[in-house]
Design an enzyme around this catalytic site. Structure first.
Site, PDB file in Angstrom:
ATOM      1  N   HIS A  43     -16.624  -9.483  -4.679  1.00 12.99           N
ATOM      2  CA  HIS A  43     -16.630  -8.267  -4.623  1.00 12.99           C
ATOM      3  C   HIS A  43     -14.579  -7.939  -4.660  1.00 12.99           C
ATOM      4  O   HIS A  43     -14.667  -7.564  -6.028  1.00 12.99           O
ATOM      5  CB  HIS A  43     -16.954  -7.145  -3.909  1.00 12.99           C
ATOM      6  CG  HIS A  43     -16.294  -5.886  -3.622  1.00 12.99           C
ATOM      7  ND1 HIS A  43     -16.751  -4.966  -4.900  1.00 12.99           N
ATOM      8  CD2 HIS A  43     -15.796  -4.759  -3.412  1.00 12.99           C
ATOM      9  CE1 HIS A  43     -16.108  -3.864  -5.135  1.00 12.99           C
ATOM     10  NE2 HIS A  43     -15.297  -3.682  -3.718  1.00 12.99           N
ATOM     11  N   ASP A  65       2.603  -6.552 -33.989  1.00 14.99           N
ATOM     12  CA  ASP A  65       1.648  -7.191 -32.966  1.00 14.99           C
ATOM     13  C   ASP A  65       2.567  -7.635 -31.801  1.00 14.99           C
ATOM     14  O   ASP A  65       4.060  -7.772 -31.775  1.00 14.99           O
ATOM     15  CB  ASP A  65       1.713  -8.515 -33.230  1.00 14.99           C
ATOM     16  CG  ASP A  65      -0.304  -8.649 -33.413  1.00 14.99           C
ATOM     17  OD1 ASP A  65      -0.494  -9.042 -32.070  1.00 14.99           O
ATOM     18  OD2 ASP A  65      -1.145  -9.343 -33.759  1.00 14.99           O
ATOM     19  N   TRP A 109     -11.729 -11.403   0.745  1.00 21.24           N
ATOM     20  CA  TRP A 109     -11.123 -12.109  -0.843  1.00 21.24           C
ATOM     21  C   TRP A 109      -9.567 -13.075  -0.335  1.00 21.24           C
ATOM     22  O   TRP A 109      -8.671 -12.679  -1.277  1.00 21.24           O
ATOM     23  CB  TRP A 109     -10.791 -10.841  -1.669  1.00 21.24           C
ATOM     24  CG  TRP A 109      -9.754  -9.770  -1.173  1.00 21.24           C
ATOM     25  CD1 TRP A 109     -10.126  -8.645  -0.605  1.00 21.24           C
ATOM     26  CD2 TRP A 109      -8.932  -9.810  -1.845  1.00 21.24           C
ATOM     27  NE1 TRP A 109      -8.135  -8.223  -0.082  1.00 21.24           N
ATOM     28  CE2 TRP A 109      -7.904  -8.841  -0.999  1.00 21.24           C
ATOM     29  CE3 TRP A 109      -7.583 -10.606  -2.605  1.00 21.24           C
ATOM     30  CZ2 TRP A 109      -6.438  -8.094  -1.376  1.00 21.24           C
ATOM     31  CZ3 TRP A 109      -6.148  -9.999  -3.110  1.00 21.24           C
ATOM     32  CH2 TRP A 109      -5.680  -9.641  -2.778  1.00 21.24           C
ATOM     33  N   SER A 162      -3.322 -17.557 -16.659  1.00 14.97           N
ATOM     34  CA  SER A 162      -4.030 -16.485 -17.552  1.00 14.97           C
ATOM     35  C   SER A 162      -2.673 -15.010 -18.063  1.00 14.97           C
ATOM     36  O   SER A 162      -2.004 -14.962 -18.756  1.00 14.97           O
ATOM     37  CB  SER A 162      -5.112 -15.951 -17.609  1.00 14.97           C
ATOM     38  OG  SER A 162      -5.438 -14.911 -18.497  1.00 14.97           O
ATOM     39  N   SER A 163      -2.909 -15.574 -16.212  1.00 12.26           N
ATOM     40  CA  SER A 163      -1.503 -13.873 -16.114  1.00 12.26           C
ATOM     41  C   SER A 163      -0.262 -14.127 -16.559  1.00 12.26           C
ATOM     42  O   SER A 163       0.691 -13.697 -16.865  1.00 12.26           O
ATOM     43  CB  SER A 163      -1.681 -13.900 -14.739  1.00 12.26           C
ATOM     44  OG  SER A 163      -2.204 -12.858 -14.244  1.00 12.26           O
ATOM     45  N   HIS A 165       2.093  -8.540  -1.681  1.00 14.47           N
ATOM     46  CA  HIS A 165       1.822  -7.302  -1.669  1.00 14.47           C
ATOM     47  C   HIS A 165       2.616  -7.346  -2.922  1.00 14.47           C
ATOM     48  O   HIS A 165       2.376  -5.978  -3.419  1.00 14.47           O
ATOM     49  CB  HIS A 165       3.402  -7.014  -0.667  1.00 14.47           C
ATOM     50  CG  HIS A 165       2.984  -5.868  -0.570  1.00 14.47           C
ATOM     51  ND1 HIS A 165       2.372  -4.588   0.044  1.00 14.47           N
ATOM     52  CD2 HIS A 165       3.508  -4.031  -1.200  1.00 14.47           C
ATOM     53  CE1 HIS A 165       2.115  -3.508  -0.219  1.00 14.47           C
ATOM     54  NE2 HIS A 165       3.290  -3.264  -0.881  1.00 14.47           N
ATOM     55  N   GLU A 199       1.193  -8.630  -5.393  1.00 13.27           N
ATOM     56  CA  GLU A 199       0.228  -8.072  -6.080  1.00 13.27           C
ATOM     57  C   GLU A 199      -0.863  -6.837  -6.331  1.00 13.27           C
ATOM     58  O   GLU A 199      -1.624  -6.254  -7.244  1.00 13.27           O
ATOM     59  CB  GLU A 199      -0.293  -9.167  -5.663  1.00 13.27           C
ATOM     60  CG  GLU A 199      -2.167  -9.011  -5.961  1.00 13.27           C
ATOM     61  CD  GLU A 199      -2.653  -8.850  -7.558  1.00 13.27           C
ATOM     62  OE1 GLU A 199      -2.023  -9.899  -8.019  1.00 13.27           O
ATOM     63  OE2 GLU A 199      -3.747  -8.984  -7.992  1.00 13.27           O
ATOM     64  N   TYR A 221       1.452  -3.898  -6.134  1.00 10.83           N
ATOM     65  CA  TYR A 221       1.704  -3.046  -6.800  1.00 10.83           C
ATOM     66  C   TYR A 221       1.745  -3.712  -8.106  1.00 10.83           C
ATOM     67  O   TYR A 221       1.834  -2.349  -9.137  1.00 10.83           O
ATOM     68  CB  TYR A 221       3.710  -3.027  -6.562  1.00 10.83           C
ATOM     69  CG  TYR A 221       3.105  -2.861  -5.441  1.00 10.83           C
ATOM     70  CD1 TYR A 221       2.995  -1.327  -5.188  1.00 10.83           C
ATOM     71  CD2 TYR A 221       4.458  -3.033  -4.243  1.00 10.83           C
ATOM     72  CE1 TYR A 221       3.153  -1.056  -4.148  1.00 10.83           C
ATOM     73  CE2 TYR A 221       4.808  -2.173  -3.216  1.00 10.83           C
ATOM     74  CZ  TYR A 221       4.087  -1.272  -2.769  1.00 10.83           C
ATOM     75  OH  TYR A 221       4.022  -1.096  -1.322  1.00 10.83           O
ATOM     76  N   SER A 265       1.937   9.213 -16.580  1.00 11.80           N
ATOM     77  CA  SER A 265       3.295   9.370 -16.657  1.00 11.80           C
ATOM     78  C   SER A 265       3.214  10.413 -17.920  1.00 11.80           C
ATOM     79  O   SER A 265       4.143  10.678 -18.524  1.00 11.80           O
ATOM     80  CB  SER A 265       4.321   8.544 -16.401  1.00 11.80           C
ATOM     81  OG  SER A 265       4.571   8.297 -15.317  1.00 11.80           O
ATOM     82  N   HIS A 320       4.122  -6.362   6.825  1.00  5.99           N
ATOM     83  CA  HIS A 320       3.577  -4.936   7.830  1.00  5.99           C
ATOM     84  C   HIS A 320       1.380  -5.581   7.215  1.00  5.99           C
ATOM     85  O   HIS A 320       0.665  -4.911   7.540  1.00  5.99           O
ATOM     86  CB  HIS A 320       3.067  -4.355   6.680  1.00  5.99           C
ATOM     87  CG  HIS A 320       3.076  -3.575   5.044  1.00  5.99           C
ATOM     88  ND1 HIS A 320       3.886  -3.292   4.150  1.00  5.99           N
ATOM     89  CD2 HIS A 320       1.709  -3.956   4.414  1.00  5.99           C
ATOM     90  CE1 HIS A 320       3.183  -3.230   3.204  1.00  5.99           C
ATOM     91  NE2 HIS A 320       2.089  -3.470   3.367  1.00  5.99           N
ATOM     92  N   HIS A 321       1.207  -5.999   6.300  1.00  9.01           N
ATOM     93  CA  HIS A 321      -0.550  -6.624   6.674  1.00  9.01           C
ATOM     94  C   HIS A 321      -0.741  -7.340   7.430  1.00  9.01           C
ATOM     95  O   HIS A 321      -1.880  -8.121   7.726  1.00  9.01           O
ATOM     96  CB  HIS A 321      -0.458  -7.791   4.973  1.00  9.01           C
ATOM     97  CG  HIS A 321      -0.001  -7.035   4.405  1.00  9.01           C
ATOM     98  ND1 HIS A 321      -1.413  -5.929   3.482  1.00  9.01           N
ATOM     99  CD2 HIS A 321       1.108  -6.892   3.158  1.00  9.01           C
ATOM    100  CE1 HIS A 321      -1.170  -5.611   2.474  1.00  9.01           C
ATOM    101  NE2 HIS A 321       0.178  -6.279   2.387  1.00  9.01           N
ATOM    102  N   THR A 360       7.700   6.392  -3.848  1.00  2.00           N
ATOM    103  CA  THR A 360       7.085   6.868  -4.065  1.00  2.00           C
ATOM    104  C   THR A 360       6.283   8.159  -4.545  1.00  2.00           C
ATOM    105  O   THR A 360       6.672   8.717  -5.052  1.00  2.00           O
ATOM    106  CB  THR A 360       6.037   5.885  -3.103  1.00  2.00           C
ATOM    107  OG1 THR A 360       6.308   4.795  -3.143  1.00  2.00           O
ATOM    108  CG2 THR A 360       4.001   6.388  -4.130  1.00  2.00           C
ATOM    109  N   LYS A 419       7.643  10.041  -7.492  1.00  2.00           N
ATOM    110  CA  LYS A 419       6.989  10.167  -8.224  1.00  2.00           C
ATOM    111  C   LYS A 419       6.088  11.254  -8.355  1.00  2.00           C
ATOM    112  O   LYS A 419       5.926  11.330  -9.386  1.00  2.00           O
ATOM    113  CB  LYS A 419       6.180   8.860  -8.120  1.00  2.00           C
ATOM    114  CG  LYS A 419       7.384   7.147  -9.351  1.00  2.00           C
ATOM    115  CD  LYS A 419       6.537   6.708  -9.410  1.00  2.00           C
ATOM    116  CE  LYS A 419       6.607   6.777 -11.340  1.00  2.00           C
ATOM    117  NZ  LYS A 419       7.111   6.293 -12.380  1.00  2.00           N
ATOM    118  N   ARG A 451     -13.460  -3.592   9.613  1.00  2.00           N
ATOM    119  CA  ARG A 451     -13.834  -4.254   8.406  1.00  2.00           C
ATOM    120  C   ARG A 451     -14.955  -6.044   8.305  1.00  2.00           C
ATOM    121  O   ARG A 451     -14.801  -6.841   9.013  1.00  2.00           O
ATOM    122  CB  ARG A 451     -12.999  -4.423   7.650  1.00  2.00           C
ATOM    123  CG  ARG A 451     -12.386  -5.353   7.826  1.00  2.00           C
ATOM    124  CD  ARG A 451     -10.658  -4.786   6.761  1.00  2.00           C
ATOM    125  NE  ARG A 451     -10.551  -5.531   5.818  1.00  2.00           N
ATOM    126  CZ  ARG A 451      -9.678  -5.939   4.668  1.00  2.00           C
ATOM    127  NH1 ARG A 451      -8.478  -6.022   5.286  1.00  2.00           N
ATOM    128  NH2 ARG A 451      -9.844  -6.215   3.591  1.00  2.00           N
TER     129      ARG A 451
END
Lengths: 376, 534
Positions: free
Chosen positions: B79, B108, B144, B172-173, B256, B258, B260, B271, B305-306, B331, B334, B453
């Site tokens: 998932h 294009d 994951w 790909s990315s 991290h 990732e 964002y 926006s 921080h993870h 943040t 924004k 979790r």
């Protein structure tokens, strides 16, 4: 306008209702000085968020309610203000600095692991905990495993779930009240995490690393937690149960355990009967083997092989012992030589060789285990 | 060939798409590729959603009802992987493909053939990833975040396919982001200076640099895993002198930024939509750009921080606590700017606006719980509980996913030339909004009450929250079928849309007819102040 008053009173009502339930919905205050400080930090930052949120969202919803085209409101044309931008950069920064000060203080206190009265080593295994009480020289005095004691019937919904469903173990950790207990946390296989919410103590058990933690618990009682780092199949089934005892009672218990450990040491040289080995073996098998190879020995192939009628079960006994002792590196089969003593190893191997229709027809004694290792 | 004929060929820009399946297989057209990305992402959303519903069905009541613990772990793992790499990221790349050439006034993307390749890698990568679920060795079951040594020494054999799939996704990315950077930097219409670029283009430019910086790190990480598993190295094996925590440091150094990558384009989308329906220009354009840039910079120095509970030295804990708290500042800027954009506007509330307002409110709630998680001592209590699950689902589902849905509704008339049914769109919104909150809000409580979790079964005190959460998940899941219906209904039966489908919409894409021509701008448009964003 009337409608907005209705909305506001509704929201206030909800908040009040929430506050009434707060005890069940919130982080436990816990029983230690540190856990109370952590709870304080949690509530402070929570209310900071609530106040900021209330301000921002009320401005936004005010705007949504009154600045709509359907009310004929004409759009203004302003689109920048350096003053505002500076204000909402500087003010939050200051708030954060103010918030960081108490957080730093609590964190520093948590790191003060010196001056302990006693040390317990906590070692994670798939899927149980081992607790070792270390003496002043950090030698092992005695140790035991602590694994889930909730019956399978309850987990599989065949019987009514008990009060401490999934939060109960066969042997729980005991520590004395009011003494500074230091925990040394590590793991034998994958990463686990040892957590007792009421102590505000959580630390990962990492193989090859020794993490330090401490607590002083003033109140006696049972405290329950769980492994919080995904550690494989039975991650959800390795609870932590700690009993905090009166100091005198703890000391009595501790002395008894040291004696019992010596008695177990003596048993290594005894010769056991078939019935004794089968009884002990069944118990060891249930605790250590059944989660993968299942109660009926069938396993979950191909990952967890079946033990029924295989060559290993009826072939040379020493190979069987060796496999259980050393495990299979790179697989889930652990080296049980590190976890079980000679009596338990002999009993479980004997049990496996004479259960579920296996008929090896031999007998395995603790001395066979000892010889196996001294012979090499 | 005579020169005359080739000259005619050269001037013929108006040819349409090829016929049949080859149109999609060999296409180098940014709109076709964008469409492929978006439908691919939607199908991944449904697959990942089904896995989530299996998880929620099992958690509906305490006890094991439907699946075994190991299969449960396979569900949570796949998932997460499918939603992050298959649903959210490709959806943003699809939107970038559709919108960036139109928004910067280009015909294009800069590198059309690479564009084709970077999409067509993905079905193979995800085919391989999902196929592991059916492998004899057992599916991926290590979460994951695939922490070693659970994902190396103790992993099922299918992990090698996972490693290869991640390599393909990374390739790909990386190609996608190179393409986006090349397009934005080289193909803007004359007069569109950097500080006049639309916000979606800005956020994607920064996102593309983040991707370029961290996808190779992920590739390195899975390569180290491959070596540990097959070639006898011990990068993450303590018994061989390695360090399991090295894995986590590298993973989160990728992970991290990732996070964002999955939210910055969402900031861009919102926006555009809020000013359009507030009929008022975006408030504080410059500070919005600086805020995005600051968030991107900070994303590189907060990764640990993870890992607050792994046992870091005090100085490390303090550093990562302070930097993490700092993220709240840009943040917050924004959010304040979006609210100021609405303030004294002349608002209407069509479906894209509803999704955007929900985005602002619910993303902010996710931000608040993020700020709570930054407080290290408190994080010891939150870490790896459902509080964290609630936090990141609040920023990813009503955050990233709602912004994607808002974008689909907002640009739908430009893409198809038709209007979707506003009534059905709003119905989809309200079902999603209620579903999301019913699913994820109670998870804050079960987390604070102490539920870890990634567990298939739980103690009895968590039962009520989990039941509510599961009901919400099914509401949310099934309302996405309504989404599919709204889209198909719109494509088939929608009323024709005007070039400027929304009264307040601004930007070069709205100067093109609806549906937009196959090649967006064959001649560079004039960038007027009215269509520019500053």
């Amino acid at each position: 306008m009337k409608q907005s008053i209705k909305y506001v009173s509704m929201i206030l009502g909800l908040i009040m209702a929430g506050y009434g339930f707060a005890d069940e919905l919130n982080m436990p205050v816990g029983v230690t000085e540190i856990s109370r400080q952590v709870y304080g930090l949690h509530m402070t930052i929570f209310w900071v968020c609530v106040v900021i949120g209330a301000i921002v969202f009320s401005v936004m919803f005010w705007s949504i309610i009154s600045h709509r085209r359907s009310l004929g409101y004409k759009a203004a044309t302003f689109h920048e203000s350096t003053t505002l931008e500076l204000a909402w950069t500087v003010i939050p920064t200051l708030l954060l600095v103010i918030m960081a000060i108490p957080a730093t203080q609590v964190l520093i206190a948590m790191y003060d692991t010196g001056g302990e009265d006693m040390t317990v080593e906590v070692r994670g295994y798939q899927w149980k905990w081992q607790y070792k009480y270390l003496d002043d020289d950090y030698n092992q005095t005695f140790s035991f495993f602590s694994s889930l004691s909730t019956p399978k019937d309850q987990i599989e919904n065949r019987s009514i779930k008990g009060e401490h469903y999934l939060l109960e173990v066969d042997n729980h950790l005991r520590i004395p009240a009011n003494r500074k207990v230091r925990f040394l946390i590590t793991s034998e296989d994958v990463i686990h995490s040892w957590w007792v919410p009421d102590f505000a103590v959580k630390r990962d058990a990492v193989p090859g690393m020794l993490n330090e933690l401490w607590t002083i618990v003033p109140e006696t009682g049972f405290y329950r937690g769980q492994c919080t780092e995904l550690c494989g199949k039975d991650h959800g089934f390795m609870p932590v149960v700690v009993e905090v005892m009166e100091e005198a009672a703890f000391d009595t218990w501790y002395a008894q355990e040291v004696v019992a450990a010596a008695v177990r040491e003596e048993a290594m040289s005894k010769t056991f009967s078939n019935e004794e080995l089968m009884a002990e073996g069944k118990q060891v098998y249930t605790t250590f083997c059944a989660s993968c190879h299942l109660e009926n020995g069938q396993g979950i192939p191909p990952v967890f092989p079946s033990l029924v009628g295989t060559a290993m079960m009826t072939g040379p006994r020493d190979e069987h012992l060796r496999l259980v002792f050393d495990g299979v590196p790179g697989s889930a089969m652990q080296a049980f030589g590190k976890q079980l003593d000679a009596v338990q190893l002999a009993a479980v191997v004997h049990y496996e060789r004479h259960s579920w229709g296996n008929k090896a027809g031999d007998i395995t004694q603790p001395r066979d285990v000892i010889n196996l290792n001294s012979g090499q | 060939m005579s020169e005359a004929i080739s000259a005619v060929d050269h001037d013929d820009h108006s040819h349409g798409p090829a016929k049949g399946i080859t149109r999609w297989l060999f296409t180098t057209n940014h709109k076709d590729i964008g469409t492929l990305y978006l439908w691919f992402s939607f199908s991944m959303l449904l697959i990942g959603g089904v896995l989530a519903l299996i998880v929620r069905a099992e958690l509906f009541q305490p006890g094991l009802q439907f699946v075994s613990p190991d299969f449960f772990n396979q569900m949570t793992t796949n998932h997460g992987l499918i939603m992050v790499f298959g649903a959210i990221m490709p959806a943003f790349v699809g939107l970038a493909n559709w919108l960036i050439p139109m928004q910067v006034g280009a015909p294009d993307m800069a590198l059309p053939r690479m564009n084709n390749l970077s999409f067509w890698i993905l079905p193979f990568a995800f085919g391989m990833l999902i196929a592991t679920l059916f492998s004899e060795a057992g599916g991926l079951n290590f979460g994951w975040t695939f922490y070693a040594p659970l994902s190396t020494t103790y992993a099922p054999d299918s992990v090698t396919f996972f490693i290869f799939a991640v390599h393909l996704m990374g390739a790909s990315s990386i190609m996608g982001s190179i393409n986006i950077i090349a397009t934005i930097l080289n193909m803007r219409a004359p007069g569109m200076t950097l500080m006049k670029m639309p916000m979606f283009v800005w956020t994607w430019l920064i996102t593309a640099y983040l991707l370029l910086a961290v996808m190779p790190v992920l590739a390195g990480l899975v390569t180290m895993m491959l070596f540990d598993i097959h070639f006898g190295t011990s990068f993450f094996n303590a018994a061989g002198g390695g360090d399991p925590l090295l894995f986590q440091h590298i993973f989160w150094f990728f992970g991290h930024p990732e996070v964002y990558i999955m939210i910055l384009p969402a900031f861009g989308i919102v926006s555009h939509i809020i000013p359009a329906f507030a009929r008022k220009r975006l408030f504080g354009y410059d500070s919005m750009v600086y805020a995005v840039a600051s968030i991107a910079f900070l994303s590189f120095i907060v990764w640990a921080h993870h890992m607050f509970t792994v046992g870091m030295p005090l100085a490390g804990q303090l550093f990562f606590m302070y930097t993490t708290m700092l993220i709240a500042v840009p943040t917050g800027v924004k959010v304040f700017n979006w609210v100021s954009t609405m303030w004294r506007g002349s608002m209407t509330f069509e479906t894209p606006m509803l999704f955007s307002i929900a985005f602002v409110v619910l993303f902010t709630i996710g931000g608040f719980s993020g700020l709570m998680l930054a407080i290290t001592p408190a994080d010891y209590q939150y870490h790896d509980t459902y509080f964290v699950v609630a936090h990141f689902h609040y920023v990813l589902v009503p955050g990233s996913l709602f912004s994607i849905m808002a974008a689909v509704y907002y640009w739908f008339p430009k893409w198809t030339g038709k209007m979707y049914s506003e009534r059905l769109g709003k119905l989809h919104f309200w079902f999603s909004f209620v579903g999301v909150n019913v699913t994820f809000f109670p998870q804050h409580f079960s987390g604070l009450a102490g539920m870890p979790r990634r567990i298939p079964d739980y103690a009895l005190q968590f039962a009520d929250f989990n039941m509510v959460s599961s009901i919400g998940a099914f509401i949310f899941g099934f309302s996405q079928i309504l989404f599919l219906f709204v889209l198909i209904h719109g494509i088939r039966n929608g009323k024709p849309a005007a070039a400027r489908a929304w009264e307040g919409a601004r930007g070069l894409e709205w100067t093109l007819p609806s549906p937009a021509p196959y090649h967006s701008f064959t001649h560079p448009p004039k960038v007027t102040d009215d269509e520019a964003h500053a």
